[in-house]
Design a protein around this motif. Structure first.
Motif, mmCIF file in Angstrom:
data_model
loop_
_atom_site.group_PDB
_atom_site.id
_atom_site.type_symbol
_atom_site.label_atom_id
_atom_site.label_comp_id
_atom_site.label_asym_id
_atom_site.label_seq_id
_atom_site.Cartn_x
_atom_site.Cartn_y
_atom_site.Cartn_z
ATOM 1 N N GLN A 31 116.139 123.238 -0.430
ATOM 2 C CA GLN A 31 117.397 122.503 -1.222
ATOM 3 C C GLN A 31 117.593 123.273 -2.649
ATOM 4 N N VAL A 32 116.484 123.981 -3.354
ATOM 5 C CA VAL A 32 116.970 124.614 -4.374
ATOM 6 C C VAL A 32 117.002 126.254 -4.265
ATOM 7 N N GLY A 33 117.195 126.656 -2.926
ATOM 8 C CA GLY A 33 117.608 128.064 -2.634
ATOM 9 C C GLY A 33 116.180 129.041 -2.124
ATOM 10 N N GLY A 34 115.019 128.271 -2.050
ATOM 11 C CA GLY A 34 113.944 129.037 -1.362
ATOM 12 C C GLY A 34 114.009 128.889 0.056
ATOM 13 N N ASP A 35 112.909 129.274 0.664
ATOM 14 C CA ASP A 35 112.741 129.300 2.162
ATOM 15 C C ASP A 35 111.600 128.451 2.568
ATOM 16 N N GLY A 36 110.902 127.647 1.467
ATOM 17 C CA GLY A 36 110.011 126.535 1.824
ATOM 18 C C GLY A 36 108.744 127.513 2.731
ATOM 19 N N LYS A 37 108.444 128.892 2.214
ATOM 20 C CA LYS A 37 107.399 129.400 2.750
ATOM 21 C C LYS A 37 105.966 129.249 2.236
ATOM 22 N N GLY A 38 106.088 128.510 1.119
ATOM 23 C CA GLY A 38 104.718 128.257 0.302
ATOM 24 C C GLY A 38 104.748 126.870 -0.429
ATOM 25 N N VAL A 39 103.799 126.971 -1.181
ATOM 26 C CA VAL A 39 103.641 125.606 -1.793
ATOM 27 C C VAL A 39 104.224 125.833 -3.080
ATOM 28 N N SER A 40 104.723 124.461 -3.883
ATOM 29 C CA SER A 40 105.399 124.633 -5.043
ATOM 30 C C SER A 40 104.472 124.864 -6.356
ATOM 31 N N PRO A 41 104.889 126.178 -7.350
ATOM 32 C CA PRO A 41 103.888 126.284 -8.340
ATOM 33 C C PRO A 41 103.561 125.236 -9.213
ATOM 34 N N LYS A 42 104.607 124.064 -9.439
ATOM 35 C CA LYS A 42 104.530 123.187 -10.267
ATOM 36 C C LYS A 42 103.473 121.964 -9.711
ATOM 37 N N LYS A 43 103.538 121.876 -8.283
ATOM 38 C CA LYS A 43 102.350 121.084 -7.579
ATOM 39 C C LYS A 43 101.253 121.672 -7.758
ATOM 40 N N LEU A 44 100.888 122.879 -7.912
ATOM 41 C CA LEU A 44 99.686 123.534 -7.854
ATOM 42 C C LEU A 44 98.921 123.076 -9.269
ATOM 43 N N MET A 45 99.512 122.540 -10.052
ATOM 44 C CA MET A 45 98.923 122.042 -11.354
ATOM 45 C C MET A 45 98.298 120.801 -11.186
ATOM 46 N N LEU A 46 98.968 119.895 -10.092
ATOM 47 C CA LEU A 46 98.232 118.597 -9.665
ATOM 48 C C LEU A 46 97.078 119.158 -8.834
ATOM 49 N N THR A 47 97.097 120.052 -7.889
ATOM 50 C CA THR A 47 96.042 120.654 -7.150
ATOM 51 C C THR A 47 94.812 121.322 -7.830
ATOM 52 N N ALA A 48 95.419 121.769 -9.028
ATOM 53 C CA ALA A 48 94.163 122.367 -9.775
ATOM 54 C C ALA A 48 93.353 121.130 -10.736
ATOM 55 N N LEU A 49 93.981 120.107 -10.954
ATOM 56 C CA LEU A 49 93.087 119.039 -11.404
ATOM 57 C C LEU A 49 92.394 118.536 -10.506
ATOM 58 N N ALA A 50 93.000 118.095 -9.360
ATOM 59 C CA ALA A 50 92.322 117.575 -8.319
ATOM 60 C C ALA A 50 91.163 118.357 -7.859
ATOM 61 N N GLY A 51 91.317 119.507 -7.702
ATOM 62 C CA GLY A 51 90.247 120.482 -7.340
ATOM 63 C C GLY A 51 88.982 120.612 -8.231
ATOM 64 N N CYS A 52 89.344 120.848 -9.534
ATOM 65 C CA CYS A 52 88.483 120.854 -10.408
ATOM 66 C C CYS A 52 87.512 119.833 -10.729
ATOM 67 N N THR A 53 88.219 118.724 -10.777
ATOM 68 C CA THR A 53 87.347 117.340 -10.875
ATOM 69 C C THR A 53 86.448 116.984 -9.478
ATOM 70 N N GLY A 54 87.288 117.519 -8.294
ATOM 71 C CA GLY A 54 86.663 117.197 -7.220
ATOM 72 C C GLY A 54 85.212 118.208 -6.928
ATOM 73 N N ILE A 55 85.501 119.489 -7.411
ATOM 74 C CA ILE A 55 84.271 120.275 -7.227
ATOM 75 C C ILE A 55 83.104 119.421 -8.309
ATOM 76 N N ASP A 56 83.605 119.269 -9.751
ATOM 77 C CA ASP A 56 82.526 118.528 -10.506
ATOM 78 C C ASP A 56 81.886 117.322 -9.879
ATOM 79 N N MET A 57 82.747 116.545 -9.448
ATOM 80 C CA MET A 57 82.266 115.371 -8.733
ATOM 81 C C MET A 57 81.149 115.606 -7.562
ATOM 82 N N ALA A 58 81.411 116.496 -6.815
ATOM 83 C CA ALA A 58 80.394 117.002 -5.775
ATOM 84 C C ALA A 58 79.135 117.529 -6.251
ATOM 85 N N LEU A 59 79.207 118.364 -7.306
ATOM 86 C CA LEU A 59 78.168 118.857 -7.887
ATOM 87 C C LEU A 59 77.225 117.831 -8.687
ATOM 88 N N ILE A 60 78.022 116.867 -9.333
ATOM 89 C CA ILE A 60 77.244 115.910 -10.185
ATOM 90 C C ILE A 60 76.643 115.050 -9.351
#
Length: 139
Positions: A31-60
């Motif tokens: 829709q914005v001119g890409g080919d949809g071959k990969g993930v949205s860089p902006k949404k990776l910010m959400l993934t980074a938070l989920a992944g970071c706290t998820g790893i913490d949770m499992a370790l703790i």
């Protein structure tokens, strides 16, 4: 300590990065001119938070010897309407699955992740509101 990420252009709006032996491709939607071959860089910010706290949770929880059958971490982010759009807030939803879950210890683990261990959360909280909730799924 420093981290470095390099992105190689794949043409049009797509890029590829090799990190820690893994390949990550980012791209814009069609829709914005890409080919949809990969993930949205902006949404990776959400993934980074989920992944970071998820790893913490499992370790703790492992250190606390708290047994759970499964953990699901979701992050919702609300974008601004003005350009450039960015996340004006994020909400983390922690879901725990199992029998006789130890609520007090789980809540302590979430608090430790949010307040002492997750560097992504610490950074985001300096500029936006980050809230959370815990949902229990007990058999």
């Amino acid at each position: 300590m420093k981290h470095k990420v390099e992105m190689k252009w794949l043409g049009n709006l797509a890029y590829k990065s090799e990190m820690d032996g893994h390949t990550l491709i980012t791209d814009a939607t069609v829709q914005v001119g890409g080919d949809g071959k990969g993930v949205s860089p902006k949404k990776l910010m959400l993934t980074a938070l989920a992944g970071c706290t998820g790893i913490d949770m499992a370790l703790i929880l492992k250190k606390m010897r708290v047994e759970v059958e499964d953990i699901k971490v979701s992050v919702e982010g609300e974008l601004t309407e003005e350009k450039p759009s960015y996340y004006k807030n994020m909400h983390v939803i922690y879901e725990f699955f199992g029998k006789e879950l130890l609520h007090q210890k789980i809540e302590r683990a979430v608090k430790l992740s949010e307040e002492e261990y997750c560097g992504v959360s610490a950074l985001y909280k300096q500029v936006i509101s980050v809230t959370s909730e815990i949902i229990y799924h007990e058999d």
